[in-house]
Design a protein around this motif. Structure first.
Motif, short mmCIF file in Angstrom:
data_model
loop_
_atom_site.label_atom_id
_atom_site.label_comp_id
_atom_site.label_asym_id
_atom_site.label_seq_id
_atom_site.Cartn_x
_atom_site.Cartn_y
_atom_site.Cartn_z
N ASN A 34 0.78 -1.24 0.00
CA ASN A 34 0.00 0.00 0.00
C ASN A 34 0.82 1.29 0.00
O ASN A 34 0.37 2.31 -0.53
N PHE A 35 1.99 1.26 0.61
CA PHE A 35 2.81 2.47 0.65
C PHE A 35 3.03 3.03 -0.77
O PHE A 35 2.87 4.23 -1.01
N SER A 75 11.71 2.78 12.94
CA SER A 75 10.26 2.91 12.75
C SER A 75 9.52 2.80 14.07
O SER A 75 8.54 3.51 14.31
N ALA A 76 9.98 1.91 14.93
CA ALA A 76 9.33 1.75 16.23
C ALA A 76 9.57 2.97 17.11
O ALA A 76 8.67 3.44 17.80
N GLY A 79 7.31 5.52 16.16
CA GLY A 79 5.89 5.21 16.36
C GLY A 79 5.11 5.09 15.07
O GLY A 79 3.92 5.37 15.02
N CYS A 80 5.76 4.67 14.00
CA CYS A 80 5.09 4.55 12.70
C CYS A 80 4.47 3.16 12.55
O CYS A 80 5.17 2.16 12.36
N GLU A 81 3.14 3.10 12.64
CA GLU A 81 2.43 1.82 12.60
C GLU A 81 2.71 1.08 11.29
O GLU A 81 3.07 -0.10 11.30
N TYR A 82 2.50 1.76 10.19
CA TYR A 82 2.68 1.08 8.90
C TYR A 82 4.09 0.52 8.76
O TYR A 82 4.31 -0.62 8.36
N CYS A 83 5.07 1.36 9.13
CA CYS A 83 6.47 1.01 8.94
C CYS A 83 6.88 -0.14 9.87
O CYS A 83 7.66 -1.02 9.49
N ALA A 84 6.37 -0.14 11.09
CA ALA A 84 6.69 -1.24 12.00
C ALA A 84 6.21 -2.55 11.41
O ALA A 84 6.93 -3.56 11.40
N HIS A 85 5.00 -2.54 10.88
CA HIS A 85 4.46 -3.77 10.29
C HIS A 85 5.23 -4.18 9.03
O HIS A 85 5.64 -5.33 8.89
N SER A 86 5.42 -3.25 8.13
CA SER A 86 5.99 -3.64 6.84
C SER A 86 7.46 -4.06 6.97
O SER A 86 7.89 -5.04 6.37
N ASN B 115 9.13 6.90 7.10
CA ASN B 115 8.26 6.97 8.28
C ASN B 115 7.37 8.21 8.20
O ASN B 115 6.16 8.16 8.45
N ASP B 126 -1.18 -3.37 5.04
CA ASP B 126 -1.61 -4.44 4.12
C ASP B 126 -1.94 -5.71 4.92
O ASP B 126 -1.24 -6.03 5.90
N PHE B 129 0.84 -8.12 5.75
CA PHE B 129 1.84 -7.84 6.79
C PHE B 129 1.33 -8.19 8.18
O PHE B 129 2.08 -8.14 9.15
N GLN C 122 3.19 -3.19 17.95
CA GLN C 122 1.86 -2.72 17.53
C GLN C 122 0.76 -3.48 18.26
O GLN C 122 -0.17 -4.03 17.64
#
Lengths: 131, 131, 131, 131, 131, 131
Positions: A34-35, A75-76, A79-86, B115, B126, B129, C122
């Motif tokens: 998605n990014f 990323s952690a 606090g970037c949710e998307y980045c932590a996951h991806s 980030n 996504d 992930f 997360q």
């Protein structure tokens, strides 16, 4: 729920489509996350970001798994949710074991703790650490 | 310039002195840096921080140099002056070459960039992930 | 070394001077710290900031020392050098003992540590915590 | 939706189970929140985090409610969703009234505002604030 | 999902209601967004926040669209989900085009990147930049 | 005091020298600031950073002064000392008046304040703001 729509392949401009083709070729996978679908509204930004990421994350003096773990740690902290996951998913795909992840979390926690202490105390830098 | 005075060896309580002794023994060096001299005002906090750091940074599934580079990356993202200096010095002492440092900086810069983009765009995670 | 000059009393506009008078009256002290001397270039911003700070930090459901310690904790988490120094000094002036400061540092360090862990993992919010 | 699964009681290793038992005993409640269920994948990290938290948040020179409010303020400044929810709930359980919460929010907002101003202006620390 | 309930118009105190009336009058719209509905539990904080926002975001030496874009950039750097959404929507309502948004994102990404590099390297400020 | 030495023109590799030549040509000035002298240890990172910055900060849908003010706002929120100084100087060189700077500071302060409030309260995003 993004601030822009996530573009499907059919909605891409030719310039954005060319970037997606390269992402797929480099990764050897059909999936584009998605990014990139959010960034694709601005093909120039999409291209610049991807071209730089491709270079930065390639094998070099550091191996790609170490680079991915550095990415997770930053990323952690941010606090970037998307980045932590991806990037956690990417690190696993590159071989991060549960033991490695546990140690990464321990260092991350420790660093954030002592960063806060040093900032609270405003500890002056030792001469020995200066270049 | 710290918010507390930096304690000299002579000013330490016996409990703080015991921690300094352990720092010196573990590191095999006489030098004890300012961070510990500031924390030494609270021997319990000094001890807890050192005991945990000793465990976290020891060799394990990740080697100590990788851990130190993770520490540098987090410290820089948090903008901690003291920590950036002390952990960069430690990483070098553990073998970080200029090439490795350059790549660490490149990953650090890239991670902070993407980030911010992911946070601005609020890109949804996504399904691929998710655990 | 600020991005603006620090204004002396003689350099103040009448509007800025009135704010300085009020700072002195409320604090019962002649000393006006550098933060206000930098803000004084924009008297409207100076006034708005001071007027709000005066209300926020006044005794209420929380006592002024607790408020000052909250300020120190936030300032350290944000890595603000000036704020860490000025609010630690204020907290001491309001009665913060070395024991209280040590515990504040311990909570600050712990919070930054678990914040980073929760952000890395997360962790989804428990239903029990939702309003 | 975490980056790891949340372990149920049945999935815990004996070491993790022992930590959960202690969490329940200390809190006098059966409920164990998701943060610990995510950390439980790494029993050593789980234990170290819990053992330290137990000490840090215990009554001392600061009362537990003040400590919990400090935790909320740091968590909000760091933008940690999970932590904001869990520590606000804990603060309420320890007696935080709506009036106290309102004042905490006011200080939090003010601190983030003036932190940003001091960082933008790079105000030099007054000699009077130096230790 | 907020830490407090979101108040409906019927649940407002008279003081909070007066602030909502002013929000509606200034914006020329019936819609009052969730931020204010959460803040309304503390009418004094609600009023102080709104009164200040109204002044700060009004036309002046900077036009309202530039101010809104500054708000978006700060909110994204801070990782504030709510703020990224609400201020991006406001910026669009004030005329931000997709091209402008793309450039804003590019600057935002670049600034976060070089901020991290300068913090990692702890680059000393050039004399030429000092006031 | 940086973590690396600041390279003089004489110490540059030919690749780094070429980047410095371009910086001077684009800016029409002999002066090259410390950021580039620190980055010059890694000519590839130096080049990539400069090439991207040159594109991002060029006139486009947003004028260069607005871009520079966005950079200042992000740098201040991140607490980057070097960046706050260098980009404030650049913004002034591009025409930022004291009035504009005052309003930028006011927006910056307000944004950091409401970001913290929204994060503390975990306000859910209104449907009206979703794309």
């Amino acid at each position: 729920m993004a601030t822009v729509s996530l573009l499907s392949d059919e909605q891409l401009t030719p310039e954005a489509r060319a970037v997606f083709d390269d992402i797929r070729a480099v990764r050897g996978a059909e999936f584009v996350n998605n990014f990139w679908r959010a960034l694709a509204h601005d093909p120039a930004l999409l291209r610049a970001t991807w071209e730089r990421l491709k270079v930065v994350m390639a094998p070099g003096a550091l191996d790609p798994l170490v680079k991915e773990m550095l990415y997770v740690a930053v990323s952690a902290s941010n606090g970037c949710e998307y980045c932590a996951h991806s990037h956690t998913a990417s690190a696993r795909a590159k071989g991060m074991t549960p033991e490695m992840y546990g140690e990464l979390l321990a260092v991350l926690g420790m660093a954030n703790q002592t960063n806060a202490l040093a900032s609270a105390l405003q500890v002056p830098v030792d001469d020995a650490f200066k270049e």
